[in-house]
Structures are given as C-alpha cells and as structure tokens.
Design a protein around this motif. Structure first.
Motif, PDB file in Angstrom:
ATOM      1  N   ASN A  76      -2.167   3.782   8.550  1.00  0.00           N
ATOM      2  CA  ASN A  76      -3.554   3.826   9.006  1.00  0.00           C
ATOM      3  C   ASN A  76      -4.064   2.434   9.355  1.00  0.00           C
ATOM      4  O   ASN A  76      -4.694   2.232  10.387  1.00  0.00           O
ATOM      5  CB  ASN A  76      -4.453   4.440   7.921  1.00  0.00           C
ATOM      6  N   LYS A  77      -3.754   1.488   8.481  1.00  0.00           N
ATOM      7  CA  LYS A  77      -4.259   0.130   8.676  1.00  0.00           C
ATOM      8  C   LYS A  77      -3.724  -0.465   9.986  1.00  0.00           C
ATOM      9  O   LYS A  77      -4.460  -1.119  10.718  1.00  0.00           O
ATOM     10  CB  LYS A  77      -3.846  -0.741   7.496  1.00  0.00           C
ATOM     11  N   TYR A  78      -2.420  -0.265  10.236  1.00  0.00           N
ATOM     12  CA  TYR A  78      -1.819  -0.863  11.441  1.00  0.00           C
ATOM     13  C   TYR A  78      -1.855   0.089  12.646  1.00  0.00           C
ATOM     14  O   TYR A  78      -1.345  -0.230  13.703  1.00  0.00           O
ATOM     15  CB  TYR A  78      -0.382  -1.325  11.143  1.00  0.00           C
ATOM     16  N   ASP A 100       0.863  -1.185   0.000  1.00  0.00           N
ATOM     17  CA  ASP A 100       0.000   0.000   0.000  1.00  0.00           C
ATOM     18  C   ASP A 100       0.903   1.240   0.000  1.00  0.00           C
ATOM     19  O   ASP A 100       2.130   1.117   0.024  1.00  0.00           O
ATOM     20  CB  ASP A 100      -0.886  -0.004   1.255  1.00  0.00           C
TER      21      ASP A 100
END
Lengths: 303, 246
Positions: free
Chosen positions: B224-226, B217
């Motif tokens: 943001n995801k993690y 990504d």
C-alpha cells in the motif's frame, strides 16, 4: 536458423543414479535458451556435456557442428563457460584474470573490449583488486566478462543468478539481453522459475528428465485446467481448508494468494460455501492465468 | 500486548571503518513469521550472526529469547534453532544419527531425543529413511529434515538462512507449510530468502539496504505504501532508489 546445439537421447549415469535420461533438444543461433529446474535436476551434468568436459553414456550431441567427444578442441575455441562455482583465479587481480583469459584464447582485452564494456565498466574501478576479495555480484560480472572476452559463438552459463538478490538478478538478465546484438547464442540454467520469462525458449527439467520445451508463452498455455487465485487474510487457515475440501484437485500457495484447481464438475459456489462453513472469512476468488511455475507444478504432479 | 522475543535497539556493527549494521532497531514477536530481506551485501548475514550469538555487536542492545547478545551469547545459542541452505546435516551420518547428535548438542535427555526422533520420522513419513545416510536423500527431504532438527529442542526462535534455495517448487511449498505449522505452535520464525513470493508468506518483513533497515511492515502495508502489487516491486523500488542515492 542454424542449429548451435543438437542433442538426441542423451543419458548419463553416476553409479546407480541416472543423472540424465533421454534428453533431446535443439538450440538455434542467437537464441537465449534456459534450462529451468531445481538443484539435482541434472542441469550442471548437461552443461558439462555440452562444454565437452564430460562424456555422455548414451545419445548423440553436436555443438557448433562438432562432436564434443572427438572434436572438443574445435568446440572449446568458440564457447564461453561460466560454471556455477566461482572458478577464476582468486589471487590474480580483476584485470589480470581478464588478460589471462584473453591471452589463452589468443586475443587481447583491447581487441574485444566493446563486447564486455557494459558489464566490465561496473567493476573496472576495482581492476587492481584481487578477484577473491570481490563481492558476490562483482565476481559474477567478472566471470561473465572472462567468459566473453574471446567473443564466443556459444555462451554457457550455469546458474549465474543463484543466491543473487532480485534487483541484481534483473540487471544480469538485462546484460544478457544486450549481448543479442553480437549474435551470441546463450544457454543458461536457473532454479528461479520467474527467469523463464527472460528466455526465448526454455526446457523444464526435473530428476534428469525434460518435462517440456517451448517458448515461455507456449509453456504457460500448456496448463490444462481452469486456475483460480484465492485470497483471505488468514492465509494458512485458507490453505488448510482448501486442502481438506473434497472438490480440490490441486492447491499451492503462490505469493499473497493460493492457486487452486477444482475437480470436474465442482462449482465456485460449492467452494465458497465450504470455506464459509470452515470459518475462513474475507475470501476473494478469481480466475487467473497460469505462470511457468504453475505449469511446472502440474507436470511434476503428473509424474 | 505482543510479546517480543527479539528486541534490537540501535545495533551497530563495524568492521574497521566499514559499518555493516548501521543503527538497526526492531522487534520480532512470539509466533511471528518474520522475513528478513535485503540486497546482497546489505548486512543481513552480519545481523543474523549477531542475533544467533555468533558475533558480538559493536554497540547497541540486542536481546534474543531474553538474553543479551553481548553478554550471554552462549545462552542465546541454547535457546534458538538455526538452519542454512549450505550446511545443516552431516552427510556421512544416518538420519537417526543426525537427530541423536543434534539432540545431544542441545543438551536434551537421551530418552526425550529418542521419543522426538520417532515422532519426527513418523510426522515426515520418513520411517523408511531412518537408517539411511543423509547423502542418499534427495535435497528436498534433506531440507525438510534439517528444519525439523533445528526445532527438535523446541526453541523459542528458529533462524532460517535461505532455507529453500535451489529446492523444487513442490518441496518449497511443503517447506513453507512446515514453517506455518511451527509458527502456529508459538515458535518464532526468522527467515531470509531471495524468493520474493516467499516474502509474501511472512507476517511482517524488513528490507535492508546498505546496512540499514529501510522498510518494515506487513507485506500488505508495504504494498500500500509503495502503491505496487507485490513485495518484489517494493523490493526493487527500495533497492534501486538506494543505488541512485550513492
């Protein structure tokens, strides 16, 4: 605190090249002392002098109270050295290497097993494997085990984490931290500025000269300017705009932001106006604390 | 629609029973700076060798600059540039000789090589070094020159394998400015690094662990995801969780 390494005015030349210039420092018992600098800064030359493998042209040095030039035999009994290049016997097994180094120093694997347990346990399942067939991370652990097996008073590690991924690097530093309980003094070099934080004190080194010596905190506090962290979605555009701004003193990309210092009297408002005029959108700007690398850059620029 | 210059579908590479690349699928777009990260031994070098035409995939489809890595590796080699930390230039040749040599290897006309050579020396402010041996240059200059030589023939993609290892912090940043400039000209950058701050400079990054791509990504997307503040923390989370599962 007893002094383990004491160097005053060390100089070393190779032909016309001055590899080390007027190097002075002191390292105390039990310290983790880091030499931080890029390739070619002189770290390996200095380590060869400390370990009595090379003779300096100028200056005085004492290691564990002895002169490495005349009393190298005494020093070599009590130091463990892990050179930058893997230098164990590739055609001996993991265990054979360890036993060999233990024997050379008049001890046994069993006698000092407690010293290396944390490190060696990771590779012990592969103890019959040839050292040449190990992965990079395993070679590193074996080399450290071999350097430790005779319970040295001083451990000298030349770039043990170069080319190693971020997670393994962090684990390696955790292992070093565990050695503190045995009161072993550790001298280590690295090109990774962030590893300075894992040392008690560091010396920044560049082009054969020491730029600054101190605790990581002292070195960061040495940064003399107000430092701003600036971000924008278009990083390269932001960087170019800040470079072309007349009020910019220094500007360097730092991870996801750009670190900026301004010339005397230049306001934050002036810079926002300029960025807006230059068409850089979505800008954020805040004051930030300098890190070791900011300070290194500042000292390099001053030279 | 973005134009893919690297397109990898279900790439598998085995050495005996060992699976070095385990069903990799991803695309890299024109002019993109793509960071290829992973733990030691995760399979990055294997993948990099396949993408640059040096090794054939066991199975799967790999297109680089429009050519198939299994069928046309020689055509791939002509259309890419490659630079690594350990070796790139001949120490016992001068700067100009190295440029002429590489231009020749890439099949460029002599007049064009000469023209690009002088352009390059001027752009790098290297004029005074033109007739010096590589071994006489400081490391930082060597790395900048090596990069310029790797894109001398204006390839569509350049592969950089730990290009800034051991380089001083100022040169490291100058090097990344050269990468940005090159990408802005439309040349795709495919780069590996152990410096996690450099990963933040990439447009997108992938993280490999144990032969697989486990994350791909933009740096912001991954953070943001993690739910962390840096790519370094993303990397540590991913690699640590991989280790536990084994």
């Amino acid at each position: 605190m007893e002094t383990v390494v004491e160097a005053a005015g060390i100089g070393k030349k190779f032909g016309n090249l001055s590899a080390l210039k007027d190097i002075s420092f002191q390292i105390g018992t039990g310290e983790v002392f880091g030499f931080i600098g890029p390739d070619g800064a002189g770290k390996t030359t200095l380590f060869r002098i400390i370990t009595s493998l090379m003779i300096p042209d100028e200056g005085k040095i004492k290691v564990l109270g002895h002169d490495p030039v005349t009393e190298f035999e005494e020093i070599r009994k009590h130091i463990g050295y892990m050179p930058g290049r893997f230098s164990l016997y590739q055609d001996l097994s993991v265990e054979e290497n360890l036993r060999f180094y233990a024997t050379v120093f008049g001890t046994t694997l069993e006698e000092n097993y407690h010293l290396i347990r944390d490190i060696y346990s990771h590779i012990e399942p592969f103890k019959k494997r040839m050292a040449g067939k190990l992965s990079g991370g395993m070679k590193q652990k074996l080399a450290l085990s071999c350097a430790l097996i005779h319970q040295p008073r001083l451990l000298v590690l030349d770039e043990p984490t170069t080319g190693v991924d971020a997670v393994s690097r962090s684990e390696f530093w955790d292992m070093l931290k565990n050695l503190r309980q045995y009161n072993i003094t550790i001298v280590v070099s690295t090109p990774y500025m962030d590893e300075a934080m894992r040392c008690d004190r560091v010396a920044l080194i560049q082009d054969g000269q020491l730029l600054q010596i101190g605790s990581p905190g002292t070195i960061r506090d040495g940064f003399s300017r107000k430092l701003y962290s600036v971000t924008a979605p278009e990083k390269y555009k932001l960087l170019l705009a800040l470079k072309s701004f007349a009020g910019t003193e220094s500007v360097f990309p730092f991870g996801d932001s750009v670190h900026l210092t301004l010339k005397e009297g230049v306001t934050v408002q002036a810079i926002s106006d300029y960025l807006e005029k230059s068409g850089v959108v979505g800008v954020t700007m805040r004051e930030t604390n300098a890190g070791i690398e900011d300070r290194f850059l500042e000292l390099m620029n001053r030279k | 629609m973005k134009n893919a210059v690297i397109s990898v579908h279900d790439l598998v590479k085995k050495f005996g029973s060992f699976v070095a690349n385990d069903h990799l699928s991803f695309e890299v777009y024109e002019g993109e700076i793509f960071g290829f990260l992973g733990a030691n031994g995760a399979g990055k070098t294997t993948a990099l060798r396949i993408l640059s035409g040096l090794s054939a995939p066991t199975s799967g489809k790999v297109l680089v600059a429009g050519f198939d890595a299994a069928r046309d590796p020689e055509k791939i080699k002509k259309n890419i540039g490659y630079m690594c930390q350990k070796f790139s230039l001949y120490n016992d040749l001068t700067v100009r000789e190295n440029i002429m040599l590489y231009g020749g290897i890439y099949g460029m006309r002599k007049a064009l090589i000469r023209e690009r050579c002088e352009e390059l020396l001027e752009r790098l402010r290297f004029m005074e070094y033109g007739n010096r041996l590589i071994s006489d240059l400081p490391l930082g200059l060597r790395q900048k020159l090596a990069f310029s030589v790797a894109v001398l023939h204006e390839p569509r993609i350049v592969f950089l394998d730990e290009p800034t290892g051991g380089v001083d912090p100022i040169t490291r940043r100058q090097f990344w400015e050269m990468i940005y400039e090159t990408a802005a000209r439309g040349i795709t950058i495919f780069v590996t690094t152990h410096y996690m701050d450099e990963a933040e400079y990439c447009d997108r990054i992938s993280i490999m662990n144990e032969g697989r791509i486990v994350a791909l990504d933009t740096p912001d997307g991954l953070k943001n995801k993690y739910r962390v503040d840096s790519v370094e923390e993303v990397f540590v989370k991913i690699v640590r969780s991989g280790k536990i599962s084994v």
